[in-house]
Design a protein around this motif. Structure first.
Motif, PDB file in Angstrom:
ATOM      1  N   GLN A 167       0.686  -1.262  -0.017  1.00  0.00           N
ATOM      2  CA  GLN A 167      -0.148  -0.149  -0.155  1.00  0.00           C
ATOM      3  C   GLN A 167       0.934   1.174  -0.087  1.00  0.00           C
ATOM      4  O   GLN A 167       1.890   1.204   0.535  1.00  0.00           O
ATOM      5  N   ALA A 168       0.480   2.432  -0.717  1.00  0.00           N
ATOM      6  CA  ALA A 168       0.989   3.548  -0.473  1.00  0.00           C
ATOM      7  C   ALA A 168      -0.166   4.709  -0.597  1.00  0.00           C
ATOM      8  O   ALA A 168      -1.138   4.326  -1.355  1.00  0.00           O
ATOM      9  N   LYS A 169       0.251   5.781  -0.099  1.00  0.00           N
ATOM     10  CA  LYS A 169      -0.751   6.812   0.042  1.00  0.00           C
ATOM     11  C   LYS A 169      -0.280   7.946  -0.933  1.00  0.00           C
ATOM     12  O   LYS A 169       0.983   8.565  -0.646  1.00  0.00           O
ATOM     13  N   ILE A 170      -1.174   8.386  -1.945  1.00  0.00           N
ATOM     14  CA  ILE A 170      -0.731   9.461  -2.679  1.00  0.00           C
ATOM     15  C   ILE A 170      -2.025  10.359  -2.685  1.00  0.00           C
ATOM     16  O   ILE A 170      -3.085  10.076  -2.957  1.00  0.00           O
ATOM     17  N   LYS A 171      -1.624  11.757  -1.991  1.00  0.00           N
ATOM     18  CA  LYS A 171      -2.660  12.892  -1.774  1.00  0.00           C
ATOM     19  C   LYS A 171      -3.368  12.092  -0.667  1.00  0.00           C
ATOM     20  O   LYS A 171      -3.268  11.745   0.265  1.00  0.00           O
ATOM     21  N   ASN A 172      -5.020  11.856  -1.059  1.00  0.00           N
ATOM     22  CA  ASN A 172      -5.888  11.325  -0.291  1.00  0.00           C
ATOM     23  C   ASN A 172      -6.216  10.025  -0.699  1.00  0.00           C
ATOM     24  O   ASN A 172      -7.089   9.105  -0.137  1.00  0.00           O
ATOM     25  N   HIS A 173      -5.243   9.299  -1.789  1.00  0.00           N
ATOM     26  CA  HIS A 173      -5.787   8.048  -2.285  1.00  0.00           C
ATOM     27  C   HIS A 173      -4.769   6.905  -1.757  1.00  0.00           C
ATOM     28  O   HIS A 173      -3.627   7.194  -1.652  1.00  0.00           O
ATOM     29  N   VAL A 174      -5.483   5.876  -1.405  1.00  0.00           N
ATOM     30  CA  VAL A 174      -4.514   4.654  -0.887  1.00  0.00           C
ATOM     31  C   VAL A 174      -4.500   3.584  -2.082  1.00  0.00           C
ATOM     32  O   VAL A 174      -5.537   3.252  -2.391  1.00  0.00           O
ATOM     33  N   LEU A 175      -3.382   3.442  -2.418  1.00  0.00           N
ATOM     34  CA  LEU A 175      -3.336   2.400  -3.716  1.00  0.00           C
ATOM     35  C   LEU A 175      -2.740   1.095  -2.937  1.00  0.00           C
ATOM     36  O   LEU A 175      -1.735   0.965  -2.035  1.00  0.00           O
ATOM     37  N   ALA A 176      -3.242  -0.110  -3.697  1.00  0.00           N
ATOM     38  CA  ALA A 176      -3.021  -1.235  -2.882  1.00  0.00           C
ATOM     39  C   ALA A 176      -3.014  -2.234  -4.126  1.00  0.00           C
ATOM     40  O   ALA A 176      -3.551  -2.093  -4.906  1.00  0.00           O
ATOM     41  N   GLY A 177      -1.742  -3.152  -3.997  1.00  0.00           N
ATOM     42  CA  GLY A 177      -1.459  -4.334  -4.993  1.00  0.00           C
ATOM     43  C   GLY A 177      -0.029  -4.786  -5.102  1.00  0.00           C
ATOM     44  O   GLY A 177       0.327  -4.726  -3.918  1.00  0.00           O
ATOM     45  N   SER A 178       0.428  -5.473  -5.875  1.00  0.00           N
ATOM     46  CA  SER A 178       1.636  -5.988  -5.704  1.00  0.00           C
ATOM     47  C   SER A 178       2.656  -4.927  -5.897  1.00  0.00           C
ATOM     48  O   SER A 178       2.426  -3.811  -6.321  1.00  0.00           O
ATOM     49  N   LEU A 179       3.645  -5.266  -5.231  1.00  0.00           N
ATOM     50  CA  LEU A 179       4.827  -4.173  -5.327  1.00  0.00           C
ATOM     51  C   LEU A 179       5.238  -3.537  -6.540  1.00  0.00           C
ATOM     52  O   LEU A 179       5.112  -2.500  -6.802  1.00  0.00           O
ATOM     53  N   ALA A 180       5.278  -4.387  -7.700  1.00  0.00           N
ATOM     54  CA  ALA A 180       5.490  -3.958  -8.952  1.00  0.00           C
ATOM     55  C   ALA A 180       4.506  -3.045  -9.356  1.00  0.00           C
ATOM     56  O   ALA A 180       4.801  -1.784 -10.059  1.00  0.00           O
ATOM     57  N   ALA A 181       3.242  -3.271  -9.168  1.00  0.00           N
ATOM     58  CA  ALA A 181       2.022  -2.678  -9.722  1.00  0.00           C
ATOM     59  C   ALA A 181       1.817  -1.192  -8.882  1.00  0.00           C
ATOM     60  O   ALA A 181       1.763  -0.271  -9.404  1.00  0.00           O
ATOM     61  N   VAL A 182       2.249  -1.323  -7.684  1.00  0.00           N
ATOM     62  CA  VAL A 182       2.166   0.097  -6.828  1.00  0.00           C
ATOM     63  C   VAL A 182       3.372   1.071  -7.247  1.00  0.00           C
ATOM     64  O   VAL A 182       3.156   2.265  -7.358  1.00  0.00           O
ATOM     65  N   LYS A 183       4.505   0.480  -7.430  1.00  0.00           N
ATOM     66  CA  LYS A 183       5.782   1.251  -7.788  1.00  0.00           C
ATOM     67  C   LYS A 183       5.352   1.833  -9.423  1.00  0.00           C
ATOM     68  O   LYS A 183       5.716   2.885  -9.632  1.00  0.00           O
ATOM     69  N   LYS A 184       4.690   0.956 -10.197  1.00  0.00           N
ATOM     70  CA  LYS A 184       4.436   1.504 -11.804  1.00  0.00           C
ATOM     71  C   LYS A 184       3.416   2.654 -11.382  1.00  0.00           C
ATOM     72  O   LYS A 184       3.536   3.852 -12.001  1.00  0.00           O
ATOM     73  N   SER A 185       2.617   2.443 -10.467  1.00  0.00           N
ATOM     74  CA  SER A 185       1.317   3.697 -10.024  1.00  0.00           C
ATOM     75  C   SER A 185       2.160   5.066  -9.526  1.00  0.00           C
ATOM     76  O   SER A 185       1.827   6.069 -10.008  1.00  0.00           O
ATOM     77  N   ILE A 186       3.112   4.682  -8.810  1.00  0.00           N
ATOM     78  CA  ILE A 186       3.924   5.853  -8.254  1.00  0.00           C
ATOM     79  C   ILE A 186       4.764   6.491  -9.351  1.00  0.00           C
ATOM     80  O   ILE A 186       4.767   7.705  -9.348  1.00  0.00           O
ATOM     81  N   ASP A 187       5.413   5.623 -10.278  1.00  0.00           N
ATOM     82  CA  ASP A 187       6.176   6.114 -11.427  1.00  0.00           C
ATOM     83  C   ASP A 187       4.874   6.994 -12.245  1.00  0.00           C
ATOM     84  O   ASP A 187       5.536   8.087 -12.710  1.00  0.00           O
ATOM     85  N   TRP A 188       4.048   6.380 -12.579  1.00  0.00           N
ATOM     86  CA  TRP A 188       3.028   7.312 -13.267  1.00  0.00           C
ATOM     87  C   TRP A 188       2.742   8.461 -12.770  1.00  0.00           C
ATOM     88  O   TRP A 188       2.413   9.595 -13.479  1.00  0.00           O
ATOM     89  N   PHE A 189       2.400   8.450 -11.487  1.00  0.00           N
ATOM     90  CA  PHE A 189       1.975   9.853 -10.978  1.00  0.00           C
ATOM     91  C   PHE A 189       3.257  10.791 -10.781  1.00  0.00           C
ATOM     92  O   PHE A 189       3.129  11.830 -11.171  1.00  0.00           O
ATOM     93  N   CYS A 190       4.404  10.363 -10.623  1.00  0.00           N
ATOM     94  CA  CYS A 190       5.458  11.332 -10.618  1.00  0.00           C
ATOM     95  C   CYS A 190       5.798  11.844 -12.005  1.00  0.00           C
ATOM     96  O   CYS A 190       6.001  13.069 -12.405  1.00  0.00           O
TER      97      CYS A 190
END
Length: 122
Positions: free
Chosen positions: A20-43
């Motif tokens: 899990q990772a929190k970006i702004k007010n959204h909690v993202l949950a999934g596999s480590l690779a998928a969460v990292k990809k979501s963070i990359d996408w946000f960045c």
């Protein structure tokens, strides 16, 4: 519970390898690779994409057939999965992908254009 930091975001792991990772007010949950990809996408884009959209990241693709390679006018056309639209070719220093027929038509069009250009120079 494992905790790590990726690009300034805290990642927390639960029992079932769900991160899990929190970006702004959204909690993202999934596999480590998928969460990292979501963070990359946000960045990169400042938009939040749910890790479910990247669920195939980090998973090995199943192949439906054996790898195939063919020579077409001196260019190697390859298909690693056996699926109809997963052909690729390194053409003039670039990777082109698609159906086998589309790649062949592209190569033929290039060869014809090159021949016409040579004829005009003469």
């Amino acid at each position: 519970m494992a905790v790590t930091i990726y690009k300034g975001f805290n990642l927390k792991s639960s029992d079932n390898n769900i991160w899990q990772a929190k970006i702004k007010n959204h909690v993202l949950a999934g596999s480590l690779a998928a969460v990292k990809k979501s963070i990359d996408w946000f960045c990169d884009t400042a938009t939040i994409i749910d890790p479910k959209e990247f669920s195939s990241v980090g998973q090995k693709r199943e192949t439906t057939g054996s790898p195939v390679a063919e020579d077409f006018n001196g260019y190697a056309l390859k298909n690693d999965t056996g699926e109809p639209n997963t052909w690729y070719c390194f053409f003039n220093g670039r990777l082109i992908k698609g159906s086998k027929i589309a790649i062949q038509k592209h190569i033929e069009a290039y060869i014809i254009a090159k021949q016409k250009a040579e004829q005009q120079r003469k």
